[in-house]
Enzyme design. Structure first.
Site, PDB file in Angstrom:
ATOM      1  N   LYS A 254      47.623 -60.284 -36.558  1.00 41.67           N
ATOM      2  CA  LYS A 254      48.026 -61.465 -37.348  1.00 41.67           C
ATOM      3  C   LYS A 254      49.515 -61.756 -37.238  1.00 41.67           C
ATOM      4  O   LYS A 254      49.952 -62.903 -37.336  1.00 41.67           O
ATOM      5  CB  LYS A 254      47.683 -61.240 -38.821  1.00 41.67           C
ATOM      6  CG  LYS A 254      46.204 -61.378 -39.096  1.00 41.67           C
ATOM      7  CD  LYS A 254      45.959 -61.385 -40.588  1.00 41.67           C
ATOM      8  CE  LYS A 254      44.492 -61.139 -40.878  1.00 41.67           C
ATOM      9  NZ  LYS A 254      44.226 -59.924 -41.629  1.00 41.67           N
ATOM     10  N   ARG A 255      50.279 -60.706 -37.075  1.00 37.72           N
ATOM     11  CA  ARG A 255      51.739 -60.875 -36.954  1.00 37.72           C
ATOM     12  C   ARG A 255      52.107 -61.829 -35.843  1.00 37.72           C
ATOM     13  O   ARG A 255      53.129 -62.495 -35.880  1.00 37.72           O
ATOM     14  CB  ARG A 255      52.378 -59.528 -36.592  1.00 37.72           C
ATOM     15  CG  ARG A 255      52.770 -58.665 -37.698  1.00 37.72           C
ATOM     16  CD  ARG A 255      53.502 -57.424 -37.199  1.00 37.72           C
ATOM     17  NE  ARG A 255      52.873 -56.741 -36.084  1.00 37.72           N
ATOM     18  CZ  ARG A 255      53.405 -56.650 -34.881  1.00 37.72           C
ATOM     19  NH1 ARG A 255      54.576 -57.192 -34.625  1.00 37.72           N
ATOM     20  NH2 ARG A 255      52.775 -55.998 -33.913  1.00 37.72           N
TER      21      ARG A 255
END
Ligand code: GLU
Length: 507
Positions: A254-255
């Protein structure tokens, strides 16, 4: 060779992400290219984490991407059921066979005892592995304890010495030392099968010929191979795909940005663009082609050419591909794709008339230029929907700072603000008049007129913009579009006020 049969076997424990989608896609491409069968199997034996809604989402996401399967939980097939939770008796049957032949045994160790063992191993700096404590319980005694109701797991009896190897279609020959494996659990004490066991039973019974999956399963493969061997099953071919990484070489998460299929859909990435991009994660077409349809990818894809090094997910490349796929759509398809985004932004109604659609086709054609993703469209459309002289951008202010430009803007507004009808022909007539009156031409003539109609210093050609504004203003919309006359009136009053021009002098 018998018919190729491949499968995608996700666990419905979350949304489907890029790495899994790529696995599904490679399996699908391989099956479609070889006239094979693509099976969808749901590995839902982790009852705590598996959810019906994930299952539904997963199926919807795969279909959105353009994948279809010949056999699966929703379409049936000759080798079903295709949900592991519906196959528990099958797993129990083969587990009994393994126990009877002495290749598996009951393990009565409590979770606490196992955890203690694990911690001790970690403390000693060695990788934790089951000690084999229950191996020595005589089979009769073990059976009697199970019959008496004692909870037991079933473990595979891994030979203490030796190696096991296989030829991976992507990684080549791989060899594993058996003594490092420990005795893996096949069936847990709650009766549910472990992944390494159920996957073998299913792949065998479903006649899978090629297992194409993520590299994170390489370490599971020797355990699975032993189950094949002990049950006398012929193992399939294996191909393990390298991981998908972010630009910084860490596993994509997700980063890095969007990672699940539904997020890409929400961003306005076309399914065919994501499909095209996913095919490039670990593989590239022989002649470096870039924008490819599903059909083209089916014919070009080559499992043997899949790279063994990690694939880097490049968002910019995906957006670029999306733009190319957007360009390939027909005007009607572009409008259809754009509609949900504009409706969501409150600019277009849910129920569209033919007039709405024909207007939208023209508008999308104009605004889609230079757009990477459909979620960027509403902002571009605001150029038509929003008209606010008070919020004029700085480029427009700079234009009006010049005396001649201000004069042209005012004159233009005054000439059209009360006209009963405005169209391109009238527009050209008015521009000609101003040209004669002021002697201005080219940019110095059109720039102030653009500012008068849009309150912005730049934007699409006026010849394309004006018909869109006029036609759009006649539509019934959740948020009306001011027509050119209304814009001229508002701009005129604004300029008079702001520059303290004597209105009377203008008449
Ligand atoms: N359920 C496993 C997973 O989602 C399947 C792995 C395999 O393809 O064998 O990782």
């Amino acid at each position: 060779m018998s018919q190729i049969r491949v499968r995608f076997a996700p666990s419905p424990t979350g949304f489907i992400h890029v790495g899994n989608a790529r696995t599904a896609l490679f399996n699908w491409l391989f099956a479609r290219q070889r006239g094979g069968i693509f099976v969808l199997r749901l590995e839902d034996t982790d009852i705590e984490r598996s959810r019906k809604e994930y299952e539904e989402r997963l199926i919807a996401d795969l279909r959105w991407l353009g994948l279809d399967w010949d056999e699966g939980p929703d379409v049936g097939g000759p080798y079903g059921p295709y949900r592991q939770s519906e196959r528990l008796e099958i797993y129990a049957h083969f587990a009994r066979k393994l126990i009877d032949s002495g290749q598996a045994y009951y393990c009565f160790c409590s979770p606490e005892a196992l955890e203690k063992e694990r911690e001790e191993a970690l403390a000693r700096g060695i990788s934790p592995r089951y000690s084999g404590r229950c191996r020595g319980i005589p089979p009769d005694e073990a059976m009697a304890r199970v019959k008496a109701g004692e909870k037991a797991a079933v473990r595979l009896k891994v030979p203490e010495d030796g190696q096991i190897s296989y030829y991976d279609l992507i990684r080549g020959e791989l060899v594993f030392d058996l003594k490092l494996l420990g005795d893996p659990i096949l069936v847990r004490s709650n009766g549910l099968p472990a992944y390494n066991y159920a996957v073998v039973i299913d792949d065998h019974l479903m006649a899978i010929t090629h297992v194409i999956r993520g590299e994170d399963h390489i370490s599971n493969t020797p355990r699975q191979l032993l189950v094949y061997r002990f049950l006398g099953f012929e193992p399939p071919h294996f191909a393990h795909l390298a991981m998908v990484m972010g630009q910084d070489n860490t596993r994509l998460s997700k980063r890095h940005g969007a990672t699940s299929i539904d997020q890409f859909a929400q961003m306005g990435i076309l399914p065919e663009a994501l499909f095209n991009y996913l095919a490039f994660l670990g593989w590239a077409p022989p002649e470096g082609q870039e924008v490819l349809s599903r059909e083209e990818l089916i014919s070009l894809f080559d499992l043997k050419k899949v790279s063994r090094s990690a694939a880097i997910f490049d968002y910019e490349k995906l957006y670029w591909l999306n733009r190319q796929h957007l360009k390939r759509l027909s005007p009607a398809e572009k409008a259809k794709q754009a509609h949900p985004f504009l409706r969501e932004a409150g600019l277009l109604p849910e129920n569209m008339t033919d007039d709405h659609w024909s207007w939208l086709e023209k508008a999308v054609d104009l605004f889609l230029e230079n757009v990477d993703r459909l979620d960027q469209l509403p902002e571009r459309f605001l150029l038509i929907f929003n008209f606010s002289p008070e919020d004029m951008d700085s480029e427009a202010k700079d234009v009006l700072a010049q005396e001649l430009s201000l004069k042209i803007a005012l004159s233009f507004c005054q000439k059209i603000k009360d006209l009963p009808e405005f169209n391109l022909e009238v527009f050209r007539g008015v521009v000609e008049e101003i040209k004669r009156e002021t002697g201005a031409k080219g940019k110095s003539l059109y720039h102030p007129i653009r500012v008068a109609l849009t309150a912005r210093g730049s934007g699409p050609e006026l010849d394309r913009l004006i018909p869109l504004i006029e036609q759009g203003a006649k539509l019934s919309l959740p948020r009306p579009i001011p027509n050119c006359g209304q814009r001229a009136q508002r701009m005129f009053s604004f300029l008079i006020e702001k520059y303290r021009i004597k209105n009377s002098g203008q008449h």
